[in-house]
Design a protein around this motif. Structure first.
Motif, mmCIF file in Angstrom:
data_model
loop_
_atom_site.group_PDB
_atom_site.id
_atom_site.type_symbol
_atom_site.label_atom_id
_atom_site.label_comp_id
_atom_site.label_asym_id
_atom_site.label_seq_id
_atom_site.Cartn_x
_atom_site.Cartn_y
_atom_site.Cartn_z
ATOM 1 N N ASN A 112 19.365 -39.400 -24.846
ATOM 2 C CA ASN A 112 19.799 -38.301 -25.678
ATOM 3 C C ASN A 112 18.586 -37.243 -26.198
ATOM 4 O OD1 ASN A 112 22.915 -38.548 -26.044
ATOM 5 N ND2 ASN A 112 22.061 -40.720 -26.705
ATOM 6 N N ARG A 113 17.517 -37.607 -25.713
ATOM 7 C CA ARG A 113 16.344 -36.523 -25.917
ATOM 8 C C ARG A 113 15.881 -36.682 -27.406
ATOM 9 N NH1 ARG A 113 15.611 -33.686 -20.900
ATOM 10 N NH2 ARG A 113 14.621 -32.159 -21.709
ATOM 11 N N LEU A 114 15.834 -37.776 -28.075
ATOM 12 C CA LEU A 114 15.509 -37.795 -29.525
ATOM 13 C C LEU A 114 14.284 -38.676 -29.423
ATOM 14 C CD1 LEU A 114 19.107 -38.582 -30.955
ATOM 15 C CD2 LEU A 114 17.704 -36.513 -31.322
ATOM 16 N N ILE A 115 13.241 -38.323 -30.253
ATOM 17 C CA ILE A 115 12.424 -39.100 -30.702
ATOM 18 C C ILE A 115 12.736 -40.296 -31.710
ATOM 19 C CG2 ILE A 115 10.024 -39.213 -32.116
ATOM 20 C CD1 ILE A 115 10.082 -38.081 -29.135
ATOM 21 N N CYS A 116 12.474 -41.545 -31.380
ATOM 22 C CA CYS A 116 12.957 -42.692 -32.274
ATOM 23 C C CYS A 116 12.135 -43.249 -33.306
ATOM 24 C CB CYS A 116 12.977 -43.722 -31.240
ATOM 25 S SG CYS A 116 15.017 -44.254 -31.053
ATOM 26 N N VAL A 117 12.277 -43.020 -34.437
ATOM 27 C CA VAL A 117 11.569 -43.430 -35.663
ATOM 28 C C VAL A 117 12.361 -44.940 -35.772
ATOM 29 C CG1 VAL A 117 10.707 -43.432 -38.070
ATOM 30 C CG2 VAL A 117 10.678 -41.415 -36.465
ATOM 31 N N LEU A 118 11.823 -45.856 -35.693
ATOM 32 C CA LEU A 118 12.591 -47.267 -35.920
ATOM 33 C C LEU A 118 11.798 -48.041 -37.177
ATOM 34 C CD1 LEU A 118 12.269 -48.773 -32.439
ATOM 35 C CD2 LEU A 118 14.233 -47.569 -33.257
ATOM 36 N N GLU A 119 12.814 -48.296 -38.070
ATOM 37 C CA GLU A 119 12.443 -48.983 -39.301
ATOM 38 C C GLU A 119 13.124 -50.200 -39.626
ATOM 39 O OE1 GLU A 119 14.305 -49.188 -42.495
ATOM 40 O OE2 GLU A 119 15.638 -47.733 -42.478
ATOM 41 N N VAL A 120 12.180 -51.285 -40.359
ATOM 42 C CA VAL A 120 12.861 -52.678 -40.803
ATOM 43 C C VAL A 120 13.402 -52.279 -42.310
ATOM 44 C CG1 VAL A 120 12.246 -54.690 -41.606
ATOM 45 C CG2 VAL A 120 11.571 -54.052 -39.281
ATOM 46 N N HIS A 121 14.634 -52.552 -42.602
ATOM 47 C CA HIS A 121 14.980 -52.333 -43.737
ATOM 48 C C HIS A 121 14.965 -53.242 -45.074
ATOM 49 C CE1 HIS A 121 17.021 -48.787 -45.613
ATOM 50 N NE2 HIS A 121 17.784 -49.546 -46.442
ATOM 51 N N ASP A 122 14.457 -54.476 -44.477
ATOM 52 C CA ASP A 122 14.661 -55.831 -45.127
ATOM 53 C C ASP A 122 13.617 -55.751 -46.243
ATOM 54 O OD1 ASP A 122 16.438 -58.053 -43.192
ATOM 55 O OD2 ASP A 122 15.810 -56.306 -42.396
ATOM 56 N N THR A 123 12.555 -54.923 -46.254
ATOM 57 C CA THR A 123 11.585 -54.773 -47.225
ATOM 58 C C THR A 123 12.000 -54.152 -48.400
ATOM 59 O OG1 THR A 123 10.701 -52.824 -46.049
ATOM 60 C CG2 THR A 123 9.727 -54.924 -45.389
ATOM 61 N N THR A 124 13.111 -53.526 -48.396
ATOM 62 C CA THR A 124 13.346 -52.419 -49.477
ATOM 63 C C THR A 124 13.488 -53.071 -50.913
ATOM 64 O OG1 THR A 124 15.297 -51.294 -47.949
ATOM 65 C CG2 THR A 124 15.431 -50.745 -50.193
ATOM 66 N N GLY A 125 12.633 -52.461 -51.674
ATOM 67 C CA GLY A 125 12.367 -52.731 -53.002
ATOM 68 C C GLY A 125 11.834 -54.273 -53.448
ATOM 69 N N TYR A 126 10.980 -54.624 -52.385
ATOM 70 C CA TYR A 126 10.249 -55.855 -52.475
ATOM 71 C C TYR A 126 9.750 -55.995 -54.040
ATOM 72 C CZ TYR A 126 6.987 -59.654 -51.882
ATOM 73 O OH TYR A 126 6.186 -60.847 -52.166
ATOM 74 N N GLY A 127 9.764 -57.073 -54.406
ATOM 75 C CA GLY A 127 9.093 -57.496 -55.972
ATOM 76 C C GLY A 127 10.313 -57.136 -56.882
ATOM 77 N N GLU A 128 11.308 -56.559 -56.597
ATOM 78 C CA GLU A 128 12.321 -56.121 -57.730
ATOM 79 C C GLU A 128 13.692 -56.332 -56.929
ATOM 80 O OE1 GLU A 128 13.688 -52.351 -60.212
ATOM 81 O OE2 GLU A 128 11.977 -52.267 -59.089
ATOM 82 N N GLN A 129 13.962 -56.373 -55.729
ATOM 83 C CA GLN A 129 15.169 -56.465 -55.123
ATOM 84 C C GLN A 129 15.293 -58.016 -54.518
ATOM 85 O OE1 GLN A 129 17.903 -54.270 -54.722
ATOM 86 N NE2 GLN A 129 18.913 -56.056 -54.072
ATOM 87 N N SER A 130 16.151 -58.537 -54.981
ATOM 88 C CA SER A 130 16.470 -59.940 -54.473
ATOM 89 C C SER A 130 16.623 -60.145 -52.904
ATOM 90 C CB SER A 130 17.853 -60.763 -54.998
ATOM 91 O OG SER A 130 18.087 -61.820 -54.801
ATOM 92 N N GLY A 131 15.844 -61.007 -52.224
ATOM 93 C CA GLY A 131 16.010 -60.970 -51.047
ATOM 94 C C GLY A 131 14.878 -60.185 -50.009
ATOM 95 N N ALA A 132 14.478 -59.265 -50.608
ATOM 96 C CA ALA A 132 13.534 -58.434 -50.005
ATOM 97 C C ALA A 132 12.179 -59.025 -49.465
ATOM 98 C CB ALA A 132 12.959 -57.128 -50.681
ATOM 99 N N VAL A 133 11.646 -58.699 -48.528
ATOM 100 C CA VAL A 133 10.638 -59.380 -47.682
ATOM 101 C C VAL A 133 9.476 -58.652 -47.864
ATOM 102 C CG1 VAL A 133 12.189 -60.881 -46.465
ATOM 103 C CG2 VAL A 133 11.276 -58.874 -45.406
ATOM 104 N N THR A 134 8.383 -59.072 -47.308
ATOM 105 C CA THR A 134 6.979 -58.278 -47.349
ATOM 106 C C THR A 134 6.900 -57.545 -46.114
ATOM 107 O OG1 THR A 134 5.968 -60.353 -46.364
ATOM 108 C CG2 THR A 134 5.955 -60.342 -48.846
ATOM 109 N N LEU A 135 5.852 -56.578 -46.386
ATOM 110 C CA LEU A 135 5.330 -55.871 -45.092
ATOM 111 C C LEU A 135 4.800 -56.713 -44.013
ATOM 112 C CD1 LEU A 135 3.892 -52.634 -46.804
ATOM 113 C CD2 LEU A 135 5.928 -52.758 -45.170
ATOM 114 N N SER A 136 4.239 -57.917 -44.425
ATOM 115 C CA SER A 136 3.732 -58.804 -43.488
ATOM 116 C C SER A 136 4.769 -59.212 -42.756
ATOM 117 C CB SER A 136 2.785 -59.900 -44.209
ATOM 118 O OG SER A 136 2.270 -60.706 -43.160
#
Length: 544
Positions: free
Chosen positions: A112-136
């Motif tokens: 579809n001739r789009l540039i793809c920016v792919l992101e991992v959402h599981d890091t959202t709010g790390y340190g404050e959000q339960s279950g969030a994971v580190t950038l590592s």
């Protein structure tokens, strides 16, 4: 839906002199960096491999929660976007998007001739959000799916992790971001890397702004782009203009990776965001195409993923002043002189053989492609939706995890070395064999271990009848969005809250008065109530 705190401190008036902030940024030398393979950063600008300036104009798409909505990429392109930011999961909080799925997403972006920016959402709010994971941990995920991304540097930007810190311990963002970038470089990633700000992406404490130069310098490839998310913190023109201009003046690449026209934490000034990014030649990616929940459904750009039902927010970002339709330019890599964008021919219609109660073998004739076919994606078709079934390098595949006496429809796509995906093959309908005798059964369910965002469970299936159960499928519905990750003792499939487990070879037979035990790990939200009903071979079981 993505996590968000209800309120954050407002952007403070910056009293420090501009010179004091910018001197350390401008004083950085230019180390001898390796030449990036595709997109690259030069003089604070994002460039394509041919040296053309590239300005993102696009939206976010919640793929990991709506994997059957891959057709949305075509609809987003049709509205004029040149980029899509795609939500993925490492498997820590939601169902993992494996290499095959990531490869398919990239292929669909390219088709579809789009540039793809792919992101991992599981890091959202790390340190404050339960279950969030580190950038590592997010970097480990990217390394795990690297096979789907190698060679796609002209088409894919890797956004390491979404909003990687909340409002707790966010000062660690700088060191953690440097380490994650360097981990990916050491693993061989040559892509442009995008990094989100802390403070739920809004950087109200200026951690990213004031440390961006040192993070950029820590990238051996000098190929990092910074992403600010603009919601309630950015509700005045002065705040928006000041933040973005500081990056531009310091020659550090910045994009608005998320923003909306409204939010629970305040009223962002979307008109200024659109105007200033156009003035400065900066990219933006609005949140989000469709599927929002948790009280922010007003951020949907279209209703129910229907491209013909633009909401007021959708009208604003696509068709309004400084919007996508008026300002988007397609990536040069998709021009007639750039890149292989020709897909393979469609594979032959598959035929089915070796049909059992839980599997089927499919065979098809090969597709053709000028540069060679590298693999095939087998999908289950239901109406207008598709679900990934399996991938293979050959022209035969066995699909497992099916339910007994159930009708399925399958089709096949071909992929080439550039990631282009063919038109879909014809479809074949299959009805699986009986799963064995109707069951007289009892089921016990218990949680054996639990942690923030996940748990381990055990299910015991008991044969309470007088004859053996030979072959079985167990089904239940989770009451609170739990999702099974790994399971032993059977093969799981999950659609929404509904889980189906087909017996493994070593658990398929349950003698009278006998039992088998299943174990699994799963993700969860804030609560973790157990299922209230189970069926075995479509017969209700008593709860023990």
């Amino acid at each position: 839906m993505r996590s968000r705190t209800p309120a954050v401190p407002r952007l403070a008036t910056v009293a420090a002199a501009l010179l004091g902030v910018l001197l350390p940024l401008l004083a950085l030398g230019s180390p001898a960096h390796a030449a990036p393979a595709g997109f690259r950063v030069a003089n604070g600008r994002l460039l394509e491999s041919n040296g053309n300036d590239f300005v993102m104009r696009g939206v976010n798409h919640a793929h990991t929660w709506y994997p059957d909505r891959v057709s949305s990429l075509a609809h987003i392109k049709a509205k004029g976007a040149n980029t899509v930011r795609v939500v993925l999961s490492s498997g820590d909080r939601w169902t993992r998007n494996d290499a095959a799925d990531v490869s398919n997403v990239v292929a669909q972006c390219k088709q579809n001739r789009l540039i793809c920016v792919l992101e991992v959402h599981d890091t959202t709010g790390y340190g404050e959000q339960s279950g969030a994971v580190t950038l590592s941990r997010a970097a480990d995920y990217w390394i795990g799916v690297q096979s789907a991304l190698t060679g796609q540097e002209d088409y894919v930007i890797v956004n390491i992790g979404n909003e990687p810190y909340g409002n707790t311990n966010y000062s660690a963002w700088t060191a953690d971001t440097k380490a994650a970038v360097q981990k990916l470089r050491s693993a061989g990633f040559r892509h442009t890397i995008m990094v989100d700000a802390p403070n739920w992406g809004q950087d109200w404490a200026f951690t990213m702004r004031d440390n961006a130069a040192s993070v950029f310098a820590a990238d051996p490839d000098a190929n990092t782009v910074f992403s600010i998310h603009m919601y309630g913190v950015f509700d005045t023109a002065a705040e928006i203009s000041d933040y973005l201009n500081r990056f531009v003046t310091a020659k550090l690449p910045i994009v608005v990776g998320e923003f909306g026209h409204n939010h629970s934490d305040g009223d962002p000034d979307e008109d200024t965001i659109l105007a200033v990014t156009r003035q400065l030649g900066l990219g933006y990616l609005g949140w989000s195409w469709s599927g929002n929940g948790g009280g922010v459904e007003y951020l949907d750009m279209v209703t129910n993923f229907d491209p013909n039902q633009l909401t007021s927010w959708g009208q604003r970002i696509f068709n309004g002043a400084n919007g996508i339709a008026a300002t988007s330019e397609e990536a040069a890599v998709y021009s007639s002189s750039g890149g292989d964008t020709t897909p393979p021919t469609a594979p032959g219609t598959p035929t089915a053989s070796a049909v059992t109660s839980s599997s089927v073998t499919l065979n098809w004739s090969a597709a053709t492609d000028a540069t060679g076919v590298t693999g095939y994606d087998v999908v289950r078709v239901s109406g207008t939706s598709e679900t990934a079934a399996t991938t293979t390098a050959g022209t035969s595949a066995t699909v497992t995890g099916l339910a007994p006496t159930t009708s399925y429809t399958f089709a096949v796509y071909a992929r080439d070395a550039a990631g282009n995906r063919s038109p879909r093959s014809g479809t074949v309908a299959v009805t699986t064999a009986s799963g064995g005798s109707a069951a007289t059964c009892g089921v016990s369910y218990r949680v054996t271990n639990e942690w923030p965002g996940g748990f381990q469970g055990e299910i015991v299936i008991r044969n309470t009848g007088s004859s053996a159960i030979n072959g079985w499928t167990l089904r239940w519905t989770f009451p609170d969005s739990q999702r099974v990750g790994n399971l032993w003792g059977g093969t799981p499939t999950q659609s929404g809250a509904e889980v189906s487990v087909a017996a493994a070879s070593y658990t398929a037979t349950i003698a009278p008065a006998g039992s088998v035990t299943l174990g699994f790990t799963a993700t969860k939200g804030g609560t973790n109530p157990g299922p209230t009903a189970f069926t075995l071979n479509d017969s209700a079981c008593s709860l023990a």
